[in-house]
Structure formats: C-alpha cells, structure tokens
Design a protein around this motif. Structure first.
Motif, short mmCIF file in Angstrom:
data_model
loop_
_atom_site.label_atom_id
_atom_site.label_comp_id
_atom_site.label_asym_id
_atom_site.label_seq_id
_atom_site.Cartn_x
_atom_site.Cartn_y
_atom_site.Cartn_z
N UNK A 194 5.44 -28.91 -0.32
CA UNK A 194 4.70 -27.95 0.51
C UNK A 194 3.83 -27.06 -0.39
N UNK A 195 2.67 -27.61 -0.74
CA UNK A 195 1.74 -26.91 -1.62
C UNK A 195 0.76 -26.03 -0.84
N UNK A 196 0.51 -26.34 0.40
CA UNK A 196 -0.37 -25.51 1.23
C UNK A 196 -0.01 -25.73 2.69
N UNK A 197 0.11 -24.62 3.42
CA UNK A 197 0.42 -24.69 4.85
C UNK A 197 -0.51 -23.76 5.62
N UNK A 198 -0.53 -23.95 6.92
CA UNK A 198 -1.30 -23.07 7.82
C UNK A 198 -0.44 -22.76 9.03
N UNK A 199 -0.52 -21.51 9.47
CA UNK A 199 0.13 -21.10 10.72
C UNK A 199 -0.96 -20.67 11.69
N UNK A 200 -0.90 -21.16 12.91
CA UNK A 200 -2.00 -20.89 13.83
C UNK A 200 -3.27 -21.54 13.33
N UNK A 201 -4.38 -20.84 13.47
CA UNK A 201 -5.66 -21.37 12.99
C UNK A 201 -6.16 -20.66 11.75
N UNK A 202 -5.64 -19.48 11.45
CA UNK A 202 -6.27 -18.63 10.44
C UNK A 202 -5.33 -18.07 9.37
N UNK A 203 -4.07 -18.41 9.42
CA UNK A 203 -3.10 -17.85 8.47
C UNK A 203 -2.68 -18.96 7.50
N UNK A 204 -3.05 -18.80 6.23
CA UNK A 204 -2.87 -19.84 5.22
C UNK A 204 -2.02 -19.32 4.05
N UNK A 205 -1.39 -20.26 3.36
CA UNK A 205 -0.70 -19.92 2.12
C UNK A 205 -0.66 -21.15 1.22
N UNK A 206 -0.77 -20.91 -0.07
CA UNK A 206 -0.69 -21.98 -1.07
C UNK A 206 0.45 -21.69 -2.03
N UNK A 207 1.12 -22.76 -2.50
CA UNK A 207 2.10 -22.61 -3.57
C UNK A 207 1.39 -22.56 -4.92
N UNK A 208 0.31 -23.31 -5.05
CA UNK A 208 -0.48 -23.28 -6.29
C UNK A 208 -1.38 -22.04 -6.30
N UNK A 209 -2.09 -21.87 -7.39
CA UNK A 209 -2.94 -20.69 -7.57
C UNK A 209 -4.41 -21.08 -7.40
N UNK A 210 -5.03 -20.78 -6.26
CA UNK A 210 -6.44 -21.16 -6.07
C UNK A 210 -7.39 -20.36 -6.95
N UNK A 211 -6.94 -19.21 -7.45
CA UNK A 211 -7.82 -18.36 -8.26
C UNK A 211 -7.73 -18.66 -9.75
#
Length: 267
Positions: A194-211
């Motif tokens: 589970x490296x990236x998930x979304x809840x609903x349409x607009x709530x996101x989270x990543x396990x990796x570092x996008x920055x």
C-alpha cells in the motif's frame, strides 16, 4: 468543479487571480530536516512562498477556529513518529503532533477536502479510517522502492504523467497492513503493498516521499542515522545508493495535487 472544489489555475498550473493558500503541516522536530522538506514541497509542487501557510507542529499548535474553507488543500509532511507506537513510547512532542493532525481528519474525510499526506500521512489517514497500521509487515529500509500503478491508479488524476512503474524514495518502520474499508488502492510495491491510497475523491496519502530527491534524502540519512531506520554504519552506503538512483516521477504527484486543487480566493 473537482469533487466540489473549483480549480482556479490555468493550463500551466499558475493562477492569474489571487488563490487560497495551501496549508502545509510539518511534523519533523529537527529544524534542518523540516526546512529542507518545506523547500522541496515548494519546488516540487510549483508553489510560491506566499501560496502556503506553514505550521511546524513541533513548535506551534493549529490555530483555534482554523477554517478549511480558507485553504486550497492540506499537505502533511513526513516525520520520525509512528502512529502505531504505544503512548508510553512517544515523546510529548510526538503525542501533540499526532493529536493535532488526527484532530483535522474527521472534517477532512467527511467533507472530502483536498488532502495529501506524505509517508507519516498514510499512517494518519489509515489510522483515522480504522485501518490496521503497524510494524508487523511491510516496513522498508531507507532507499528506493520499485512502485507500480494499480488499475485504479492508472486512471487517477493525481497520477497523470506517472508511468506504470517508477522508483520512489522510502524509509518507514510502520505501514498499512490492509486497505482501509472504502479506500482505493492506487500504487503498490513488492516490499510494501500500500504505497498510495485515496479516500473519497480528494483525500490522498502516500507511503513513499513525493517531495524527496537525492539531496534531501542524504540530509535525512545524516539526521536520522541514530533513529532506528538503519544501522548507523550503513549511512554512507545508503547515501551512495540514493545518489545513484534516478528518482523524479513521484514529484509529479505533488505537482498534480497543487494544479488540481489550487482554488481562486474569494473576493
């Protein structure tokens, strides 16, 4: 309109009108690491300093009466804490930071308000959604992880321009053990599903570092070399590994988030 939120940017992602700022919440108590992370969020997201409100939660509380409607979206950075640690394993600062972020999550998820949680943020979102966040499986040592888009990820707007397979910088002790109910699975990897998930349409989270980039990860390796992420004697080897890695694609997620949710300010 995007999930109830109006996009105010032009085709290049730069708004000609005044825009609502993004709220950037930082969890790192180490000033050098926090400043470097903040600078990376600005650069990789294409944000000017005046387009953000920055709160370092190790030093400042979330203001009473904060209104999400005053912001285009919320970005949560990473940090050395773990939501799965027992209370007696957390410092008073870590407890205060965790409570502050978790305190915003009910309104964010209920309203489906634009949110991007990076690394620690997936633990916060998963915990809030009642998911299993723990150190049982799927931790990853500091370095790179080969990630792949799921079928749903391939059509998600935040992953536009991201190839089906890419490298990302990682380093975490805890992870989601299963997908929270009602969440969409967007990005996976062999070591950590589970490296990236979304809840609903607009709530996101990543396990990796996008920055993250090589410079930023070298700094973090030096700062956190005694924090239990890796044997301290491995620091120089890990720095060389990160330096040799071509990691650029994850930053598109951060840029896409900013372009998608940048909102015109109310007159």
């Amino acid at each position: 309109m995007v999930g109830g939120y109006r996009r105010g940017a032009d085709a290049d992602g730069v708004s000609e009108a005044a825009t609502k700022p993004f709220l950037v919440l930082q969890l790192r108590p180490e000033a050098e690491a926090a400043d470097d992370e903040f600078g990376a969020i600005l650069r990789k997201g294409g944000l000017a300093p005046e387009e953000v409100v920055r709160i370092r939660l190790d030093k400042n509380s979330i203001p009473a009466g904060l209104r999400l409607d005053d912001y285009s979206g919320v970005i949560v950075g990473g940090g050395p804490g773990c939501v799965s640690d027992a209370p007696d394993e957390k410092s008073p600062v870590e407890i205060r930071i965790e409570e502050a972020v978790l305190g915003l999550m009910p309104e964010i998820t209920e309203r489906d308000f634009p949110f991007l949680g990076c690394c620690y943020g997936i633990g916060v979102l998963g915990h809030h959604l009642g998911g299993d966040v723990s150190k049982e499986r799927y931790s990853e040592p500091v370095g790179t992880s080969p990630c792949t888009l799921t079928q749903e990820g391939g059509s998600d707007p935040l992953l536009e321009g991201v190839p089906d397979a890419f490298l990302a910088f990682v380093g975490h002790k805890e992870a989601l053990q299963s997908l929270p109910e009602g969440a969409a699975h967007l990005v996976a990897s062999g070591p950590c599903p589970y490296q990236m998930i979304r809840h609903g349409r607009n709530v996101y989270a990543t396990q990796f570092h996008p920055e993250a980039d090589s410079d930023g990860f070298e700094l973090r390796i030096r700062i956190y070399r005694n924090k239990g992420y890796f044997p301290p004697e491995d620091a120089e080897r890990l720095i060389a590994l990160c330096r040799a890695s071509d990691v650029h694609m994850p930053e598109r997620i951060l840029k896409n988030f900013v372009v998608r949710y940048r909102c015109a300010a109310e007159a």
